[in-house]
Design a protein around this motif. Structure first.
Motif, PDB file in Angstrom:
ATOM      1  N   GLY A 293       0.765  -1.125   0.026  1.00 38.28           N
ATOM      2  CA  GLY A 293      -0.037   0.146   0.089  1.00 38.28           C
ATOM      3  C   GLY A 293       0.687   1.328  -0.109  1.00 38.28           C
ATOM      4  O   GLY A 293       0.553   2.261  -0.771  1.00 38.28           O
ATOM      5  N   ALA A 294       1.797   1.199   0.690  1.00 34.03           N
ATOM      6  CA  ALA A 294       2.651   2.429   0.654  1.00 34.03           C
ATOM      7  C   ALA A 294       3.489   2.706  -0.417  1.00 34.03           C
ATOM      8  O   ALA A 294       3.788   3.806  -0.826  1.00 34.03           O
ATOM      9  CB  ALA A 294       3.943   2.063   2.034  1.00 34.03           C
TER      10      ALA A 294
ATOM     11  N   VAL B 229       0.957   4.708   7.025  1.00 32.31           N
ATOM     12  CA  VAL B 229       1.119   3.110   6.774  1.00 32.31           C
ATOM     13  C   VAL B 229       2.496   2.424   7.087  1.00 32.31           C
ATOM     14  O   VAL B 229       2.406   1.498   7.969  1.00 32.31           O
ATOM     15  CB  VAL B 229       1.021   3.044   5.339  1.00 32.31           C
TER      16      VAL B 229
END
Length: 417
Positions: A50-51, A86
């Motif tokens: 996600g990051a 995150v």
């Protein structure tokens, strides 16, 4: 001031825009993939899918940094804040944010940059504290906000330098335009001066030649042998006037050809000392002139510029009186006081003649206009007009040690009826 300041064109831009965009995108992607050292090397963004997506999304947004710098910075900062939550650190996302901060400070208004960057730095510190799960203040929180602040300061310095260079260029253009305007003004003044000098040199003497030739023509007519002596006098006066005008034109041409202003003409310009000769010349054309001088006991010297202008006034007025007067007579009054020189020339006006006549032959011609300019150049006044059948021309000049005028080319003529 506008929100955006355009970049300077031409040599100020070392690289084309598309190449700089490519470099910026590559640097942003490389920063997202780079490892960050802690106790052991960590690929913070790469190891969190996600990051990593958030870090990669920053790169294309940077393409908007020139057209929409504020929007680009806010979007990049938002992705950085989300990525910080995150992975717990803003380091993988700081390079695109610094680039966006530089572009914002380089193009937007300083107040907008100050509020936006300071607010985003404070908010980023809060996000980093939240991402650290309440572990307290960590000195490692300082580098990311400091890097963003430094990038914004560098962008502001670049904008200030560009504005300074633009101001210098504008000042140089203004100076060049001023020089060109001054050159055009000087050319116009020189043309006006030449026109005045040429009129002074030619118009009067040609009028004298015309008058004397007419007198001689009438004197040598058939059956008027008794007038032959008068014809000889008229022809001699015409020849003298022709020689004088040729000499004055020669002096004028010599002045135009010389490069320095210090070369004096071969013959000094005529002044009030030549009034008697002027009266004798016009008398040969049939104009009887009476001269009255009123000189105060404390009257001083007449400045050369005023002396020349006064002589030209007398010559113009007497020539006009000879051509346009009614009874062949004219009266000259010279009043010389300690601080003023006044000249009044009056003659009977021909019925139906215009109030203002000129030696050039028409009403309001170049003679009186040039005369008014010469009088105004020595801070004098000139009035002319007809009243009760009498035409008067009066000129007044300031004289004296405290009021000695200096000739100016910018003076405006004051010609009053």
């Amino acid at each position: 001031m506008t929100d955006r300041i355009p970049e300077p064109p031409g040599p100020h831009r070392v690289l084309p825009g598309w190449l700089r965009d490519v470099i910026v995108v590559v640097v942003a992607i490389a920063a997202a993939c780079a490892p960050y050292r802690g106790p052991s090397p960590e690929f913070l963004a790469v190891e969190a899918p996600g990051a990593f997506v958030l870090a990669l999304a920053q790169a294309p947004i940077l393409l908007l940094r020139r057209r929409f710098p504020l929007v680009a910075y806010l979007l990049v900062w938002g992705l950085m804040a989300a990525g910080t939550l995150v992975v717990g650190s803003a380091l993988p996302f700081v390079v695109p944010a610094a680039i966006a901060a530089f572009s914002l400070a380089n193009r937007a208004r300083r107040r907008t940059v100050l509020v936006t960057v300071l607010g985003s730095i404070v908010a980023l510190i809060g996000v980093e504290l939240v991402a650290g799960a309440g572990a307290g203040f960590d000195p490692r929180l300082i580098p990311v906000p400091a890097l963003i602040a430094f990038a914004a300061a560098a962008g502001d310095a670049s904008r200030s330098r560009r504005a300074y260079v633009a101001a210098l260029a504008e000042r140089a253009e203004r100076a060049e335009a001023t020089r060109e305007s001054e050159a055009r003004r000087r050319v116009a003044e020189e043309r006006l001066r030449i026109a005045r000098d040429l009129h002074d040199a030619v118009a009067h003497q040609m009028a004298v030649i015309n008058l004397q030739s007419a007198v001689a023509e009438r004197a040598v007519a058939e059956g008027r042998e008794a007038d032959l002596p008068r014809a000889r006098e008229s022809m001699a006066a015409a020849a003298r006037a022709a020689r004088e005008v040729l000499g004055e034109i020669g002096d004028l041409l010599s002045t135009l050809r010389t490069e320095s202003d210090g070369d004096a003409p071969s013959v000094p310009p005529a002044g009030l000392a030549d009034l008697d000769r002027l009266v004798a010349d016009v008398a040969l054309g049939g104009l009887r002139v009476t001269v009255r001088r009123e000189v105060a006991a404390d009257a001083g010297e007449v400045p050369p510029a005023v002396d020349r202008a006064a002589y030209l006034v007398l010559r113009e007025a007497l020539t006009n009186a000879s051509k346009h007067g009614d009874d062949g007579r004219a009266h000259v009054l010279l009043e010389h006081g300690p601080d003023r020189l006044a000249i009044t020339v009056s003659n009977a006006a021909r019925p139906g003649a215009p109030a203002d006549v000129d030696v050039a032959g028409g009403p309001g011609g170049h003679g009186l206009l040039g005369l008014g300019e010469r009088v105004a150049a020595v801070r004098g006044t000139l009035r002319t007009g007809a009243e009760a059948g009498v035409h008067r021309l009066r000129a007044e000049f300031p004289v004296g040690p405290r009021m000695t005028p200096e000739p100016t080319d910018d003076a405006k003529p004051e010609l009053r009826p």
